[in-house]
Design an enzyme around this catalytic site. Structure first.
Site, short mmCIF file in Angstrom:
data_model
loop_
_atom_site.label_atom_id
_atom_site.label_comp_id
_atom_site.label_asym_id
_atom_site.label_seq_id
_atom_site.Cartn_x
_atom_site.Cartn_y
_atom_site.Cartn_z
N ASP A 125 -11.84 23.11 -10.52
CA ASP A 125 -12.87 22.63 -9.60
C ASP A 125 -13.05 21.13 -9.79
OD1 ASP A 125 -14.79 22.82 -7.69
OD2 ASP A 125 -16.31 23.75 -8.95
C1 LIG Z 1 -3.08 25.87 -9.72
C2 LIG Z 1 -3.54 24.52 -9.42
C3 LIG Z 1 -4.39 23.90 -10.39
C4 LIG Z 1 -3.14 23.90 -8.27
C5 LIG Z 1 -3.27 22.50 -7.94
C6 LIG Z 1 -4.59 22.08 -7.46
C7 LIG Z 1 -5.09 22.84 -6.29
C8 LIG Z 1 -4.26 23.01 -5.08
C9 LIG Z 1 -6.29 23.30 -6.38
C10 LIG Z 1 -6.95 23.98 -5.28
C11 LIG Z 1 -8.19 24.64 -5.78
C12 LIG Z 1 -9.41 23.98 -5.38
C13 LIG Z 1 -9.92 24.27 -4.04
C14 LIG Z 1 -10.00 23.19 -6.34
C15 LIG Z 1 -11.35 22.84 -6.35
O1 LIG Z 1 -11.66 21.52 -6.06
P1 LIG Z 1 -12.71 21.31 -4.90
O2 LIG Z 1 -11.97 21.06 -3.64
O3 LIG Z 1 -13.64 22.49 -4.83
O4 LIG Z 1 -13.45 20.03 -5.39
P2 LIG Z 1 -15.02 19.73 -5.33
O5 LIG Z 1 -15.68 20.77 -6.18
O6 LIG Z 1 -15.10 18.35 -5.88
O7 LIG Z 1 -15.41 19.81 -3.88
#
Ligand SMILES: CC(C)=CCC/C(C)=C/CC/C(C)=C/COP(=O)(O)OP(=O)(O)O
Length: 265
Positions: free
Chosen positions: A45
């Site tokens: 996250d």
């Molecule tokens: C397996 C792995 C680690 C893959 C690479 C990274 C990736 C594609 C992650 C997606 C997951 C995600 C929605 C992350 C949360 O950050 P957010 O968008 O919720 O960020 P925020 O909380 O700042 O809004």
């Protein structure tokens, strides 16, 4: 935590993912092999906040999240962690702007095509869990290919949860068991935890439940990730955004975990 003690083993970015021979002598200071978690589940996250803090469009943070993945997995593999799972995309994430969802899906494609291939070449098994029917044909194909190719690998098993919901997984299991009872395959009083668990996405032959769950970015919740499987997990929360969560932070989480589990029962 004393950062002097949390040195990354070998600090060699190119070290093989499964360098078992050098494992014990390269354990980071303070870590005990016998107290290593069998399964680390990660709720990643903070990608967007990380990017916005740097003056970038929020979704660019997903690429940065992908970039930190391999150093983390390299460490898990060196430590011979059996399973590492990541909550990549939840069933609720479809509600994000279309532009971001499309971008995220491209990152997941790269994750399976490029990182998946590298993980396979180092002897890791790669699986994707979740409702794949809603994913693009390309993603379904990439997922089937890497799963098939890496199925027999005996290194760390890496599970990517994509279009996943813990509640949905439990409902699927209930529906399947209800059908089996209706069809006379089993009796309702034969249903127990073992049989139930075999209906979940995690019905892998060798699947330890997560003993350590890590969530980045300061949110203190588990957000519908493996609800059944996390019944006894230790939870570790850090304020760091995922793209800033490197191998030394993982070692810190492991030290905290081992500190709580120094008496095995
Ligand atoms: C397996 C792995 C680690 C893959 C690479 C990274 C990736 C594609 C992650 C997606 C997951 C995600 C929605 C992350 C949360 O950050 P957010 O968008 O919720 O960020 P925020 O909380 O700042 O809004």
């Amino acid at each position: 935590m004393n950062s002097e003690k949390t040195r990354v083993p070998s600090a060699n970015g190119d070290a093989a993912l499964n360098d078992k021979e050098n494992m014990s002598k390269e354990l980071p200071a303070g870590l005990k092999e016998e107290l290593m978690p069998k399964h680390i589940a990660m709720i990643v996250d903070g990608n967007r906040r990380w990017a916005v803090n740097k003056g970038l469009p929020g979704m660019f943070g997903h690429n940065a999240g992908r970039t930190i993945l391999m150093p983390l997995l390299r460490l898990c593999s060196q430590l011979q962690i059996k399973v590492v799972s990541f909550f990549v995309f939840s069933t609720e994430n479809w509600r994000r702007p279309t532009e971001e969802v499309d971008f995220l899906m491209k990152v997941v494609e790269d994750l399976l095509r490029i990182d998946g291939e590298e993980l396979h070449s180092h002897g890791c098994r790669v699986s994707v869990m979740g409702d794949k029917t809603k994913l693009s044909e390309t993603l379904q194909k990439l997922s089937a290919e890497i799963e098939e190719k890496s199925r027999a690998n005996s290194g760390t098993h890496i599970i990517f949860a994509v279009n996943y919901s813990g509640k949905h997984d439990i409902i699927r299991a209930c529906r399947s068991l209800a059908t089996q009872v209706k069809d006379g395959v089993i009796l309702s009083n034969q249903i127990n935890e073992t049989i139930f668990a075999q209906e979940l996405y995690t019905k892998f032959v060798d699947f330890p439940c997560p003993d350590l769950v890590i969530r980045t970015s300061g949110e203190i919740r588990i957000s519908n990730f493996m609800l059944w499987q996390m019944a006894y997990s230790n939870l570790y929360f850090t304020k760091k955004y995922f793209p800033d969560f490197g191998p030394n932070d993982l070692i810190e989480a492991l030290l905290a975990f081992q500190g709580q589990n120094d008496v095995l029962c």
